[in-house]
Write a protein that holds these residues in place. Structure first.
Motif, short mmCIF file in Angstrom:
data_model
loop_
_atom_site.label_atom_id
_atom_site.label_comp_id
_atom_site.label_asym_id
_atom_site.label_seq_id
_atom_site.Cartn_x
_atom_site.Cartn_y
_atom_site.Cartn_z
N SER A 2 1.05 -1.30 -0.11
CA SER A 2 0.07 -0.28 -0.08
C SER A 2 0.70 1.16 0.01
N THR A 4 -0.35 3.62 1.48
CA THR A 4 -0.51 4.86 2.53
C THR A 4 0.73 5.10 3.91
N ARG A 70 1.25 -0.95 8.53
CA ARG A 70 0.89 -0.39 6.76
C ARG A 70 0.10 -1.74 6.59
N LEU A 73 -2.78 -0.71 9.75
CA LEU A 73 -3.83 0.71 10.29
C LEU A 73 -4.20 1.76 9.58
N GLN A 75 -5.54 1.82 6.23
CA GLN A 75 -7.01 2.22 5.64
C GLN A 75 -7.76 3.08 6.91
N ASP A 76 -7.80 2.97 7.89
CA ASP A 76 -8.63 3.66 8.90
C ASP A 76 -8.29 3.22 10.05
N PRO A 77 -6.87 4.23 10.05
CA PRO A 77 -6.09 4.49 11.92
C PRO A 77 -6.97 5.16 12.58
N PRO A 78 -6.47 4.18 14.29
CA PRO A 78 -7.27 5.10 14.82
C PRO A 78 -6.97 6.32 15.30
N GLN A 79 -7.55 7.16 15.74
CA GLN A 79 -7.00 7.89 16.24
C GLN A 79 -7.16 8.05 17.51
N VAL A 113 -7.37 -0.90 19.61
CA VAL A 113 -8.52 -1.09 18.46
C VAL A 113 -9.74 -2.05 18.97
#
Length: 116
Positions: A2, A4, A70, A73, A75-79, A113
């Motif tokens: 990826s 990202t 990568r 985490l 695509q939709d990383p925890p903030q 998560v």
């Protein structure tokens, strides 16, 4: 692979803050340190000590940790977290699926998560 890119911890003091104030858990393939930072974006740091091997081996371990992070985490990383992934002796040669499982389990244990 990826493309990202996740924000990184780069300064020594950032790593030390996570180590001193955060929580940690270990697995066969890695150690994860996590510090909650409410309202901030996820930031990642990667480190491997000289005990693991020479520069080539340490860099391979860090590349594998970066790719595992990568994959899980990206695509939709925890903030709201600063995470430090620390390579262990097994990291460079551990099967990648097992390394992913180690990271997934560690993230769930520290509450970064939701557990799968």
């Amino acid at each position: 692979m990826s493309s990202t890119t996740l924000p990184r911890l780069k300064r020594r003091r950032e790593f030390l803050r996570v180590a001193s104030r955060g929580r940690r858990t270990s697995r066969d393939g890695l150690v994860l340190q996590a510090l909650a930072q409410p309202g901030a974006a996820l930031r990642l740091g990667f480190t491997v000590t000289k005990k693991v091997g020479n520069a080539v081996v340490r860099n391979r371990a860090k590349r594998r940790l970066r790719e595992a992070a990568r994959a899980l985490l990206g695509q939709d990383p925890p903030q709201g977290w600063d995470l430090v992934l620390i390579g262990r002796d097994a990291t460079p040669e551990r099967p990648f699926t097992a390394l992913l499982g180690d990271l997934r389990s560690a993230l769930g244990t520290l509450g970064v998560v939701a557990r799968p």
